[in-house]
Design a protein around this motif. Sequence first.
Motif, short mmCIF file in Angstrom:
data_model
loop_
_atom_site.label_atom_id
_atom_site.label_comp_id
_atom_site.label_asym_id
_atom_site.label_seq_id
_atom_site.Cartn_x
_atom_site.Cartn_y
_atom_site.Cartn_z
N LEU A 66 6.08 0.49 -0.54
CA LEU A 66 5.24 0.94 -1.74
C LEU A 66 6.53 1.62 -2.62
O LEU A 66 6.19 1.40 -3.85
CB LEU A 66 4.20 2.09 -1.44
N ARG A 67 7.31 2.24 -2.15
CA ARG A 67 8.20 3.22 -3.02
C ARG A 67 9.11 2.05 -3.97
O ARG A 67 9.88 2.60 -4.78
CB ARG A 67 9.19 3.84 -2.21
N SER A 68 9.35 0.77 -3.65
CA SER A 68 10.20 -0.07 -4.18
C SER A 68 9.55 -1.02 -5.11
O SER A 68 10.25 -2.01 -5.53
CB SER A 68 11.29 -0.82 -3.17
N VAL A 69 8.31 -0.91 -5.18
CA VAL A 69 7.57 -1.64 -6.11
C VAL A 69 7.80 -1.32 -7.50
O VAL A 69 8.17 -0.49 -7.98
CB VAL A 69 5.92 -1.25 -6.03
N ARG A 70 8.11 -2.55 -8.27
CA ARG A 70 8.47 -2.33 -9.86
C ARG A 70 7.08 -2.58 -10.41
O ARG A 70 6.67 -3.75 -10.36
CB ARG A 70 9.43 -3.39 -10.30
N LEU A 71 6.76 -1.84 -11.37
CA LEU A 71 5.47 -1.74 -12.01
C LEU A 71 5.52 -2.98 -12.90
O LEU A 71 6.59 -3.02 -13.90
CB LEU A 71 4.73 -0.57 -12.48
N TYR A 118 -0.87 -8.68 -1.17
CA TYR A 118 0.54 -8.98 -1.13
C TYR A 118 0.76 -9.91 0.01
O TYR A 118 0.33 -9.83 1.00
CB TYR A 118 1.15 -7.84 -1.22
N ILE A 135 -3.43 -10.94 3.45
CA ILE A 135 -2.72 -10.27 2.45
C ILE A 135 -3.43 -8.96 1.88
O ILE A 135 -2.55 -8.63 1.09
CB ILE A 135 -2.70 -11.54 1.35
N VAL A 145 -3.35 -2.88 -1.19
CA VAL A 145 -2.43 -3.69 -1.45
C VAL A 145 -2.91 -5.16 -1.23
O VAL A 145 -3.41 -5.31 -0.02
CB VAL A 145 -1.16 -3.22 -0.57
N LEU A 175 -1.72 -3.77 -6.68
CA LEU A 175 -2.07 -2.37 -6.28
C LEU A 175 -3.48 -1.95 -6.97
O LEU A 175 -3.63 -1.68 -7.69
CB LEU A 175 -1.14 -1.53 -6.34
N VAL A 232 -2.93 -2.46 -10.64
CA VAL A 232 -1.85 -2.59 -11.18
C VAL A 232 -1.07 -3.62 -10.54
O VAL A 232 -1.33 -4.22 -9.36
CB VAL A 232 -1.22 -1.19 -10.80
N LEU A 264 3.79 6.34 -6.53
CA LEU A 264 4.00 5.47 -5.79
C LEU A 264 5.42 6.00 -5.08
O LEU A 264 5.72 5.82 -3.77
CB LEU A 264 4.32 3.94 -6.17
N ARG A 265 6.33 6.42 -5.68
CA ARG A 265 7.73 6.57 -5.24
C ARG A 265 7.78 7.98 -4.73
O ARG A 265 8.35 8.26 -3.85
CB ARG A 265 8.64 6.74 -6.61
N SER A 287 -4.16 -4.97 2.71
CA SER A 287 -3.90 -3.96 3.63
C SER A 287 -4.21 -2.65 2.75
O SER A 287 -4.19 -2.29 1.47
CB SER A 287 -2.49 -3.81 4.02
N TYR A 339 -4.00 1.69 2.61
CA TYR A 339 -3.60 3.11 2.99
C TYR A 339 -4.10 4.25 2.63
O TYR A 339 -4.85 4.12 1.43
CB TYR A 339 -2.14 2.98 2.35
N PHE A 366 3.94 -1.83 3.72
CA PHE A 366 4.28 -2.29 2.39
C PHE A 366 5.31 -1.47 2.02
O PHE A 366 4.98 -0.36 2.15
CB PHE A 366 3.11 -2.49 1.57
#
Lengths: 339, 339
Positions: free
Chosen positions: B48-53, B135, A114, B133, B84, B68, A100-101, A116, A118, B46
Amino acid sequence: AVSALSPLSRAAMAEGPEPKRRREEEKEAEEEKAGAEAAPGTAEPFPLRSVRLRRLLRDSAREKAAFVHGRVVGASGEEADAVLILEKTPFREEQIEALLREHTGLQLQAANDIYSTYRLYPPPRLSEIKTTVVYPATEKHLQKYLRQEVHLIRETWEDYQNITLPFIQSQSFSIQWVYNILEKKAEADRIIHENPDPCDGFVLVPDFKWNQNQLEDLYLIALIQRRDVKSLRDITAEHLPLLRNILQEGKEAIAKRFGVPGSRLRIYLHYQPSYYHLHVHFTALGYEAPGSSVERAHLLEDVIDNVAQDPAHYQRRALTFALRADEPLLQKFQEAGRV
Amino acid sequence: AVSALSPLSRAAMAEGPEPKRRREEEKEAEEEKAGAEAAPGTAEPFPLRSVRLRRLLRDSAREKAAFVHGRVVGASGEEADAVLILEKTPFREEQIEALLREHTGLQLQAANDIYSTYRLYPPPRLSEIKTTVVYPATEKHLQKYLRQEVHLIRETWEDYQNITLPFIQSQSFSIQWVYNILEKKAEADRIIHENPDPCDGFVLVPDFKWNQNQLEDLYLIALIQRRDVKSLRDITAEHLPLLRNILQEGKEAIAKRFGVPGSRLRIYLHYQPSYYHLHVHFTALGYEAPGSSVERAHLLEDVIDNVAQDPAHYQRRALTFALRADEPLLQKFQEAGRV
């Protein structure tokens, strides 16, 4: 453990009934694997970049795998055939956060309320493809991986007597490996449970497809002690005590050893089976085991009820099974005008 | 066409029986999808890079998918839940050559005789991951995607009368969408074949899971005209003409329209079904359709033979099916001490 061949056989099995004597093939594969593990990396790397693609033999959209026929110029300067098997690898839990990062691109495809979706483009190191090469490959290898048409047969008892039984007898499949297990000449340390009664007894062993590392794909096989029951077609009321022993003791042994209760097991026979010594499959209910679909699997509890109600059920009723276009038994049914 | 939800439902179904009323859910999904297609790309991307798993809800090694649970800081500054869904994409035939030529790394894993296996690291553009996603996600969404234990039920006729039937009646599932098709108020243009007889007739339509773009995953449904047969449990000899019509005319209509002969079709009923108006599934034999495994599917030809031999077969015999831990019917069986 490095597994050179098992994913292929599993993918192959997704397409239809298992090839006959699959367990023997798997034993060979295990041996090959052991050899490969002993000396990895000793062979000349295969010249992947210079392969000329000839055709897609088969692909599986569900399993994200592709089987490709290619040609390469060999050591002698002559072109030779190769089979390439590409399979995307499962997600590894510990890599998901990095995916993800560190993605290299993210494209919005659609969004609604809600939801989406990608397209995410991962960095190469998080995006492995398992690639298997068979080289040089023979025509037999190409045929093995080629998608085959599958045909459904509705076999009456007369069909069994006139077509299937003579075919089985003419093939004289070796089931020595079964006898080796029953006689403790092989795999004695793998036995999970044994009922030694020569008439109503059986041996329970893990199937070769299961590596016993996780319970998700639990797979065991019960092999009967007696040697005169080839398949479902031979079963009569005489075998009810044997079948009930397998059901009851098999469930108990699996609960005791693996902690999986009987209500979470799919317990069934195959028709046609891969080998003609009666055996019963135990698989984890949550695992879509190859060969568990309705055109091949028969729940042991249904078999018991069928025979309890009509001792000649399996000598009277039609049974359905699928055959690949390259299986000799299909040709026999075609010659008899039954397909 | 962009499909926002169908891959998820398919992956979800790999784990056990379909949730009830799945077809209705799919209709909703189709509508959502239509909306999404009308205005793609309009939503805020969204983060994505800042999601905390938080946890892996479920993964499928076979289908290369992972579900996830994550948390992100929302617009209000509060943390909110997200689901996700990552799924590797199938190989595209036209990209395979590029994959071989333009890989960024190739590692030999094992080699033995003609077999060798490699890890191949593709460039990002040839290595897409479909990412969905949900969300903000509610607890219900998290539960939906969480791996659920599956339990096998062996339902006797008494269980059906005392537990299952009262449960079905208490639920009053709406099957208005079925009546809409039968009355030509909906999907009239999708009908492949119709036998209008009010007693022994039926309507054949493509299932919503099949987009009709390719025959590999062909999937059609026959809905009976009469409205008093809920499931296999209601079938008696009275229904033999109806069942034989479905078998015969269904095969003929599919051969005529799609060129697929009857010997390449799996024709079966579900028990438990997703909705309680009798219907028959027609799927391509080579396609491992969800719900075609032995603990749920009953071949139509076997059903016909069973009832022809014993008109009360389905009012006498035990039937096996699987229930997810979150299904209310399982609770009813547990309360009755039958699990």
